[in-house]
Design a protein around this motif. Structure first.
Motif, PDB file in Angstrom:
ATOM      1  N   VAL A 153       0.862  -1.181   0.000  1.00  0.00           N
ATOM      2  CA  VAL A 153       0.000   0.000   0.000  1.00  0.00           C
ATOM      3  C   VAL A 153       0.898   1.231   0.000  1.00  0.00           C
ATOM      4  CG1 VAL A 153      -1.634   1.351   1.389  1.00  0.00           C
ATOM      5  CG2 VAL A 153      -1.930  -1.127   1.140  1.00  0.00           C
ATOM      6  N   ASP A 154       0.543   2.215  -0.804  1.00  0.00           N
ATOM      7  CA  ASP A 154       1.298   3.462  -0.884  1.00  0.00           C
ATOM      8  C   ASP A 154       0.842   4.404   0.228  1.00  0.00           C
ATOM      9  OD1 ASP A 154       2.447   5.916  -1.519  1.00  0.00           O
ATOM     10  OD2 ASP A 154       2.142   5.687  -3.670  1.00  0.00           O
ATOM     11  N   PRO A 155       1.696   4.685   1.216  1.00  0.00           N
ATOM     12  CA  PRO A 155       1.276   5.606   2.284  1.00  0.00           C
ATOM     13  C   PRO A 155       0.869   6.979   1.757  1.00  0.00           C
ATOM     14  CG  PRO A 155       3.232   4.405   2.955  1.00  0.00           C
ATOM     15  CD  PRO A 155       3.024   4.113   1.496  1.00  0.00           C
ATOM     16  N   ASN A 156       1.465   7.397   0.646  1.00  0.00           N
ATOM     17  CA  ASN A 156       1.142   8.736   0.143  1.00  0.00           C
ATOM     18  C   ASN A 156      -0.085   8.755  -0.759  1.00  0.00           C
ATOM     19  OD1 ASN A 156       1.839  11.490   0.347  1.00  0.00           O
ATOM     20  ND2 ASN A 156       2.645  11.481  -1.743  1.00  0.00           N
ATOM     21  N   ARG A 157      -0.876   7.729  -0.706  1.00  0.00           N
ATOM     22  CA  ARG A 157      -2.225   7.758  -1.274  1.00  0.00           C
ATOM     23  C   ARG A 157      -3.228   7.354  -0.199  1.00  0.00           C
ATOM     24  NH1 ARG A 157       0.781   9.633  -4.354  1.00  0.00           N
ATOM     25  NH2 ARG A 157       0.742   9.660  -6.638  1.00  0.00           N
ATOM     26  N   SER A 158      -2.773   7.404   1.068  1.00  0.00           N
ATOM     27  CA  SER A 158      -3.542   6.803   2.160  1.00  0.00           C
ATOM     28  C   SER A 158      -3.848   7.760   3.302  1.00  0.00           C
ATOM     29  CB  SER A 158      -2.769   5.589   2.713  1.00  0.00           C
ATOM     30  OG  SER A 158      -2.539   4.640   1.693  1.00  0.00           O
ATOM     31  N   PHE A 159      -3.727   9.074   3.050  1.00  0.00           N
ATOM     32  CA  PHE A 159      -4.098  10.056   4.071  1.00  0.00           C
ATOM     33  C   PHE A 159      -5.587  10.365   3.932  1.00  0.00           C
ATOM     34  CE2 PHE A 159       0.431  10.234   4.065  1.00  0.00           C
ATOM     35  CZ  PHE A 159       0.747  10.471   5.391  1.00  0.00           C
ATOM     36  N   VAL A 160      -6.371   9.345   4.311  1.00  0.00           N
ATOM     37  CA  VAL A 160      -7.822   9.359   4.166  1.00  0.00           C
ATOM     38  C   VAL A 160      -8.434   8.747   5.416  1.00  0.00           C
ATOM     39  CG1 VAL A 160      -7.751   9.189   1.634  1.00  0.00           C
ATOM     40  CG2 VAL A 160      -7.755   7.090   3.006  1.00  0.00           C
ATOM     41  N   PRO A 203      -0.943   1.973   8.167  1.00  0.00           N
ATOM     42  CA  PRO A 203      -0.727   2.406   9.559  1.00  0.00           C
ATOM     43  C   PRO A 203       0.230   3.578   9.667  1.00  0.00           C
ATOM     44  CG  PRO A 203       0.255   0.244   9.152  1.00  0.00           C
ATOM     45  CD  PRO A 203      -0.579   0.564   7.964  1.00  0.00           C
ATOM     46  N   GLU A 204       1.163   3.714   8.731  1.00  0.00           N
ATOM     47  CA  GLU A 204       2.072   4.853   8.732  1.00  0.00           C
ATOM     48  C   GLU A 204       1.298   6.162   8.603  1.00  0.00           C
ATOM     49  OE1 GLU A 204       4.150   1.303   6.822  1.00  0.00           O
ATOM     50  OE2 GLU A 204       2.171   2.230   6.690  1.00  0.00           O
ATOM     51  N   SER A 205       0.356   6.182   7.667  1.00  0.00           N
ATOM     52  CA  SER A 205      -0.447   7.379   7.430  1.00  0.00           C
ATOM     53  C   SER A 205      -1.422   7.618   8.574  1.00  0.00           C
ATOM     54  CB  SER A 205      -1.199   7.243   6.111  1.00  0.00           C
ATOM     55  OG  SER A 205      -0.329   6.867   5.064  1.00  0.00           O
ATOM     56  N   ALA A 206      -2.058   6.553   9.043  1.00  0.00           N
ATOM     57  CA  ALA A 206      -3.038   6.683  10.126  1.00  0.00           C
ATOM     58  C   ALA A 206      -2.398   7.241  11.389  1.00  0.00           C
ATOM     59  CB  ALA A 206      -3.682   5.326  10.400  1.00  0.00           C
ATOM     60  N   ALA A 207      -1.193   6.777  11.714  1.00  0.00           N
ATOM     61  CA  ALA A 207      -0.523   7.255  12.921  1.00  0.00           C
ATOM     62  C   ALA A 207      -0.181   8.737  12.820  1.00  0.00           C
ATOM     63  CB  ALA A 207       0.743   6.437  13.169  1.00  0.00           C
ATOM     64  N   LEU A 208       0.302   9.160  11.655  1.00  0.00           N
ATOM     65  CA  LEU A 208       0.643  10.573  11.495  1.00  0.00           C
ATOM     66  C   LEU A 208      -0.612  11.443  11.539  1.00  0.00           C
ATOM     67  CD1 LEU A 208       2.873  12.644  11.013  1.00  0.00           C
ATOM     68  CD2 LEU A 208       2.541  12.311   8.551  1.00  0.00           C
ATOM     69  N   MET A 209      -1.687  10.993  10.916  1.00  0.00           N
ATOM     70  CA  MET A 209      -2.933  11.765  10.964  1.00  0.00           C
ATOM     71  C   MET A 209      -3.442  11.905  12.394  1.00  0.00           C
ATOM     72  SD  MET A 209      -5.155  10.824   7.566  1.00  0.00           S
ATOM     73  CE  MET A 209      -5.163   9.065   7.846  1.00  0.00           C
ATOM     74  N   CYS A 256      -0.101  13.238   1.533  1.00  0.00           N
ATOM     75  CA  CYS A 256       0.288  13.736   2.850  1.00  0.00           C
ATOM     76  C   CYS A 256       0.133  15.248   2.956  1.00  0.00           C
ATOM     77  CB  CYS A 256       1.729  13.330   3.139  1.00  0.00           C
ATOM     78  SG  CYS A 256       2.333  13.815   4.763  1.00  0.00           S
ATOM     79  N   ALA A 257       0.518  15.970   1.913  1.00  0.00           N
ATOM     80  CA  ALA A 257       0.469  17.435   1.962  1.00  0.00           C
ATOM     81  C   ALA A 257      -0.944  17.982   2.067  1.00  0.00           C
ATOM     82  CB  ALA A 257       1.165  18.024   0.738  1.00  0.00           C
ATOM     83  N   GLY A 258      -1.946  17.139   1.852  1.00  0.00           N
ATOM     84  CA  GLY A 258      -3.329  17.574   1.967  1.00  0.00           C
ATOM     85  C   GLY A 258      -3.995  17.196   3.270  1.00  0.00           C
ATOM     86  N   MET A 259      -3.219  16.731   4.252  1.00  0.00           N
ATOM     87  CA  MET A 259      -3.824  16.190   5.470  1.00  0.00           C
ATOM     88  C   MET A 259      -4.258  17.254   6.472  1.00  0.00           C
ATOM     89  SD  MET A 259      -0.483  14.709   7.486  1.00  0.00           S
ATOM     90  CE  MET A 259      -1.440  14.193   8.889  1.00  0.00           C
ATOM     91  N   THR A 260      -3.858  18.508   6.280  1.00  0.00           N
ATOM     92  CA  THR A 260      -4.279  19.574   7.190  1.00  0.00           C
ATOM     93  C   THR A 260      -5.014  20.657   6.404  1.00  0.00           C
ATOM     94  OG1 THR A 260      -2.377  21.062   6.964  1.00  0.00           O
ATOM     95  CG2 THR A 260      -2.119  19.181   8.458  1.00  0.00           C
ATOM     96  N   ASP A 261      -5.463  21.680   7.114  1.00  0.00           N
ATOM     97  CA  ASP A 261      -6.082  22.836   6.469  1.00  0.00           C
ATOM     98  C   ASP A 261      -5.083  23.978   6.299  1.00  0.00           C
ATOM     99  OD1 ASP A 261      -8.618  21.677   6.265  1.00  0.00           O
ATOM    100  OD2 ASP A 261      -9.093  22.181   8.341  1.00  0.00           O
ATOM    101  N   ALA A 262      -3.802  23.641   6.230  1.00  0.00           N
ATOM    102  CA  ALA A 262      -2.759  24.659   6.118  1.00  0.00           C
ATOM    103  C   ALA A 262      -3.002  25.573   4.927  1.00  0.00           C
ATOM    104  CB  ALA A 262      -1.390  24.008   5.989  1.00  0.00           C
ATOM    105  N   ARG A 263      -2.806  26.858   5.136  1.00  0.00           N
ATOM    106  CA  ARG A 263      -2.935  27.811   4.042  1.00  0.00           C
ATOM    107  C   ARG A 263      -1.827  27.607   3.014  1.00  0.00           C
ATOM    108  NH1 ARG A 263      -2.315  34.379   4.665  1.00  0.00           N
ATOM    109  NH2 ARG A 263      -2.459  34.898   2.449  1.00  0.00           N
TER     110      ARG A 263
END
Length: 308
Positions: A137-144, A150-156, A261-268
């Motif tokens: 699984v590609d972690p950088n398609r998994s910030f959902v 689990p790498e993406s889930a933990a960071l989120m 990953c870069a879309g995981m927050t509401d950062a301006r």
């Protein structure tokens, strides 16, 4: 040299099942040490940073603790800057660029921002020099939501309380020749699709957000990095990796839609860096320096335009 022959796992036109994923996993070998290369630096940084363990990879929790660095002088009144690296573990300069920034350059913005640095999001991928995790699984398609990685889930989960307070998120990546020789053919095979050969951009570029573009911000980062290394040119169609170049060295993706990953927050301000260490005009050290230049320029711009 790249090969466009069918990938050695699976049946052409048929997506992988569990047997193919297990075969793929059995082919992966440890090629470098997360403990030696990353954890030793994090231990050294405990003197000046607050070190947070925000999870462990479930398939080998003892070997793969997940760490982030947090400003020791954290103040709620300050804007938050998130720096991430190693979402794709094989992208070496992302990991070491984040660590280099934390060790040598972060002090310059102390008291101006709250820093949260996750330098190696995918440590198994770092050790195996792999784009995917153990489940292919590609972690950088998994910030959902309900992330399969689990790498993406933990960071989120770590970032969730700060999601609407992040001013800047810069995610550090690189593109290597193995994207074309290994990772893209593997992706096509995994998904049961034909492999369509592409090209690797020679130089540094950035990925902006289609939905919330910040062209001036991206260009400021490009200008700073151009003092360190060369910027990737557009191809004959005016594109980089199939996406239209909207400013020198800048393309756009729908970050949240793609689960990046870069879309995981509401950062301006948010961006994804890409460097090309296999270029004859680059070196691994130069790529690390380019990542650091990108981080420092991004922070400078965000602070100067936070109210603009």
């Amino acid at each position: 040299m790249t090969s466009h022959s069918p990938y050695p796992i699976g049946t052409l036109g048929t997506a992988w099942g569990e047997p193919e994923r297990k075969t793929w996993l059995a082919r992966q070998t440890l090629q470098r040490s997360y403990a030696d290369d990353v954890l030793t630096i994090i231990d050294r940084l405990r003197a000046t940073w607050t070190v947070i363990e925000y999870g462990r990879l479930p398939h080998d929790p003892a070997r793969y603790p997940l760490f982030a660095l947090k400003s020791r002088d954290w103040r709620d009144a300050l804007p938050v800057v998130l720096v991430t690296g190693g979402v794709h573990g094989y992208e070496t300069s992302g990991v070491h660029g984040a660590l280099r920034f934390a060790e040598r350059h972060a002090a310059a913005v102390a008291g101006k921002v709250n820093l949260l640095v996750a330098p190696c999001v995918s440590p198994w991928g770092y050790e195996t020099i792999q784009r995917w995790n153990v489940d292919a699984v590609d972690p950088n398609r998994s910030f959902v939501a309900n992330s399969p990685a689990p790498e993406s889930a933990a960071l989120m989960a770590l970032v969730a309380p700060l999601r609407d307070r992040v001013l800047l998120h810069i995610d550090l990546h690189e593109t290597t020749d193995t994207d074309e020789s290994e990772f893209r053919p593997a992706l096509a095979a995994r998904d049961g699709k034909p492999f369509e050969p592409g090209t690797i951009p020679d130089g540094f570029y950035l990925v902006d957000d289609t939905e919330r573009p910040q062209t001036a911000f991206q260009s400021a980062v490009i200008d700073a990095v151009a003092q360190v290394t060369h910027i990737a040119p557009a191809d004959e169609a005016g594109c980089i990796i199939g996406s239209k170049v909207v400013a020198p060295g800048v393309i756009r993706y729908p970050l949240q839609q793609l689960g990046l990953c870069a879309g995981m927050t509401d950062a301006r301000f948010r961006t994804t860096t890409e460097v090309y260490p296999d270029s004859p005009r680059a070196t691994p050290e130069l790529c690390v320096q380019a990542q650091v230049a990108a981080v420092t320029a991004a922070i400078g711009y965000a602070l100067g335009h936070r109210d603009g």
